[in-house]
Design an enzyme around this catalytic site. Structure first.
Site, PDB file in Angstrom:
ATOM      1  N   GLU A 130       0.827  -1.213   0.000  1.00 57.01           N
ATOM      2  CA  GLU A 130       0.000   0.000   0.000  1.00 57.01           C
ATOM      3  C   GLU A 130       0.860   1.261   0.000  1.00 57.01           C
ATOM      4  O   GLU A 130       0.414   2.316  -0.448  1.00 57.01           O
ATOM      5  CB  GLU A 130      -0.925   0.014   1.225  1.00 57.01           C
ATOM      6  CG  GLU A 130      -2.358  -0.328   0.877  1.00 57.01           C
ATOM      7  CD  GLU A 130      -3.337  -0.234   2.038  1.00 57.01           C
ATOM      8  OE1 GLU A 130      -4.292  -1.005   2.010  1.00 57.01           O
ATOM      9  OE2 GLU A 130      -3.175   0.585   2.956  1.00 57.01           O
ATOM     10  N   HIS A 135       8.445 -26.710  -0.705  1.00 60.45           N
ATOM     11  CA  HIS A 135       7.800 -27.865  -1.347  1.00 60.45           C
ATOM     12  C   HIS A 135       6.599 -27.448  -2.190  1.00 60.45           C
ATOM     13  O   HIS A 135       5.808 -28.280  -2.598  1.00 60.45           O
ATOM     14  CB  HIS A 135       7.408 -28.889  -0.280  1.00 60.45           C
ATOM     15  CG  HIS A 135       8.602 -29.434   0.441  1.00 60.45           C
ATOM     16  ND1 HIS A 135       9.165 -30.652   0.169  1.00 60.45           N
ATOM     17  CD2 HIS A 135       9.388 -28.868   1.401  1.00 60.45           C
ATOM     18  CE1 HIS A 135      10.222 -30.839   0.941  1.00 60.45           C
ATOM     19  NE2 HIS A 135      10.382 -29.772   1.697  1.00 60.45           N
ATOM     20  N   LYS A 140     -14.253  -0.131  -3.584  1.00 59.83           N
ATOM     21  CA  LYS A 140     -15.322   0.283  -2.666  1.00 59.83           C
ATOM     22  C   LYS A 140     -16.422   0.997  -3.431  1.00 59.83           C
ATOM     23  O   LYS A 140     -17.614   0.752  -3.197  1.00 59.83           O
ATOM     24  CB  LYS A 140     -14.764   1.233  -1.599  1.00 59.83           C
ATOM     25  CG  LYS A 140     -13.879   0.569  -0.574  1.00 59.83           C
ATOM     26  CD  LYS A 140     -13.533   1.560   0.520  1.00 59.83           C
ATOM     27  CE  LYS A 140     -12.405   1.041   1.378  1.00 59.83           C
ATOM     28  NZ  LYS A 140     -11.859   2.061   2.262  1.00 59.83           N
TER      29      LYS A 140
HETATM   30  O1  PA5 Z   1      -3.576   1.048   5.933  1.00 61.22           O
HETATM   31  C1  PA5 Z   1      -4.669   1.522   5.712  1.00 61.22           C
HETATM   32  O2  PA5 Z   1      -4.874   2.730   5.754  1.00 61.22           O
HETATM   33  C2  PA5 Z   1      -5.853   0.630   5.403  1.00 61.22           C
HETATM   34  O3  PA5 Z   1      -5.465  -0.693   5.250  1.00 61.22           O
HETATM   35  C3  PA5 Z   1      -6.869   0.703   6.536  1.00 61.22           C
HETATM   36  O4  PA5 Z   1      -6.253   0.330   7.731  1.00 61.22           O
HETATM   37  C4  PA5 Z   1      -8.078  -0.182   6.252  1.00 61.22           C
HETATM   38  O5  PA5 Z   1      -8.658   0.154   5.036  1.00 61.22           O
HETATM   39  C5  PA5 Z   1      -9.111  -0.059   7.366  1.00 61.22           C
HETATM   40  O6  PA5 Z   1      -9.514   1.268   7.512  1.00 61.22           O
HETATM   41  P1  PA5 Z   1     -10.261   1.768   8.799  1.00 61.22           P
HETATM   42  O7  PA5 Z   1      -9.361   1.596   9.967  1.00 61.22           O
HETATM   43  O8  PA5 Z   1     -10.580   3.209   8.531  1.00 61.22           O
HETATM   44  O9  PA5 Z   1     -11.504   0.927   8.953  1.00 61.22           O
END
Ligand code: PA5
Length: 447
Positions: A287, A308, A422
């Site tokens: 990310e 394996h 989303k």
């Molecule tokens: O690293 C990030 O920002 C995302 O992976 C969020 O943690 C994830 O989308 C969950 O978001 P939230 O904590 O707002 O529910």
């Protein structure tokens, strides 16, 4: 502290090139340390280890003690992505591998939910909650993410129906934004205890906030040691030096990627306890770096298990990857292979050896074989698996991620790509406010 060994790359890269990338890494280090780079409003994670107040640690421990005194046996931790993976990684690494079967630990069982939308998983969670005295930690920075919201609605209803609304308020804790989001509104209305995810800490950098600390404490682990290990690493990595392990890691991985076309980095461990370290690390790097059509694709394996399955590809398939091996120098437990008078399995040559000796030889053999096969290997090592070393590993990879993404030329702290699915999902679910998108997506599907 985390140590690095880049010897397994030396036959692949030229010394002068590495020096050049070390220079780039030091420039990126300066950007991170001077807090002048892209996303510099999300650098709160940098000083969490040294800056976390005793009162916050105590609050986590108080909830653990309170829930134990209420007879809680099961804690459902609800969250997804950065609101889940750090705690899951720590609980997996620190727990007895057969804790459930042995009923080990003397602490409350911690399970995770809200990280998927599987109906079967949810139904099975309800089965479990019916058997065990249950409490819940719901974690969402935004307070609006669909997966944890759906799970929380179901878990909340179960807790309220089973224990009554007043007791439910004592058995539910929310970790969310200080002011905004549906979860904050609900918590205020219901009187839940809440912890704040700081504004300046993004989800994937939040394991050392209550997002990770609370579930880890509830699982019975020492969050003071976790923070202490991270604080030692924070201090070590603040040194501007070519020997800084995060600088060296960031330099080498970018060199392998940019000059040698290595598109994939495989995080390798030789213990199943680190399976979720791989999952946490993949989110952190995926990310943070995978944007603007750039990035190194993060993959993970657990050897010898995956030797394996994927070992063939790594040894012999497309030469697109390098490996980063997380080595644990010393096992916490000891099992010696016995001798057998009949020796029908022909294993007596190993009699008297520790299982870990075989693992170490498998690791060394794999390193040599993969290098021979054209796979450069970086090595990150810690003494053993415990809260302190885990804290150090978390901080090491977070800091190195910041340096590395700045070398690559991307903002490590945003995640614009996560929104695309989303929007489609909301349109398909006909969420209020998405009427136009619903029309458009239905027309597209009808084509
Ligand atoms: O690293 C990030 O920002 C995302 O992976 C969020 O943690 C994830 O989308 C969950 O978001 P939230 O904590 O707002 O529910």
């Amino acid at each position: 502290m985390v140590k690095i060994n880049i010897g397994g790359c030396s036959s692949f890269v030229k010394e002068t090139e590495y020096k050049n990338y070390l220079e780039k890494a030091l420039q990126a280090f300066d950007v991170l340390e001077s807090e002048t780079g892209a996303g510099n409003d999300f650098l709160g994670w940098k000083h969490l280890p040294s800056g976390t107040p005793e009162s916050l640690v105590k609050e986590c421990e108080d909830i653990r003690d309170d829930w134990k005194s209420r007879g809680v046996e099961l804690v459902v931790v609800i969250g997804i992505g950065g609101s889940y993976l750090g705690a899951k990684c720590a609980v997996e690494a620190l727990s007895h591998s057969f804790a459930r079967e042995l009923r080990h630990g003397g602490s409350m069982d911690v399970v995770f939910a809200g990280n998927n939308l599987s109906e079967e998983y949810t139904a099975e969670l309800v089965d479990l909650m019916k058997e065990k005295s249950t409490a819940c930690v719901v974690i969402s920075k935004s307070g609006t993410t669909t997966e944890p919201a759906v799970a929380f609605r179901i878990v909340k209803q179960h807790i309220e129906d089973t224990y009554g609304r007043a007791e439910a308020a004592a058995r539910i804790v929310a970790v969310t934004d200080a002011h905004k989001g549906a979860l904050k509104t609900l918590s205020t209305q219901e009187g839940y205890r809440t912890f704040v995810v700081p504004d300046n800490v993004g989800g994937r950098f939040s394991v050392l906030t209550p997002v990770g600390l609370l579930p880890i404490a509830l699982a019975g682990f020492d969050i003071r040691a976790l923070l202490a290990g991270a604080a030692e690493e924070e201090k070590a990595l603040s040194e501007r030096s070519e020997d800084n392990a995060a600088v060296a890691y960031a330099a080498m991985r970018n060199l392998l990627h940019s000059e040698y076309g290595k598109a994939i980095e495989v995080l390798v461990s030789f213990t199943p306890k680190f399976q979720y370290l791989g999952e946490w690390w993949k989110q952190l790097y995926g990310e943070s770096e995978g944007k603007d059509l750039k990035g190194i694709y993060p993959a993970s394996v657990v050897y010898t298990t995956d030797l394996h399955s994927l070992g063939q590809f790594v040894q012999d398939g497309a030469r697109v990857m390098f490996e980063t091996v997380v080595t644990v120098e010393k096992s916490n437990r000891s099992v010696i292979i016995g001798s057998d008078p009949q020796n029908l399995d022909q294993l007596n040559y190993l009699a008297g050896r520790h299982v870990e000796h075989c693992n170490a030889m498998a690791q060394l053999g794999t390193k040599l074989a993969h290098i021979d096969g054209g796979v450069p290997q970086l090595e990150i090592s810690v003494e053993s698996i415990n809260e302190k070393t885990l804290g150090a590993i978390f901080y090491f990879f977070e800091f190195a991620c910041g340096v590395s993404a700045y070398i690559l030329g991307v903002n490590p702290f945003n995640q614009p790509g996560v929104e695309a699915y989303k929007k489609n999902m909301f349109a398909l679910l006909e969420k209020p406010g998405f009427e136009e998108q619903t029309k458009a997506i239905k027309a597209r599907l009808a084509e």
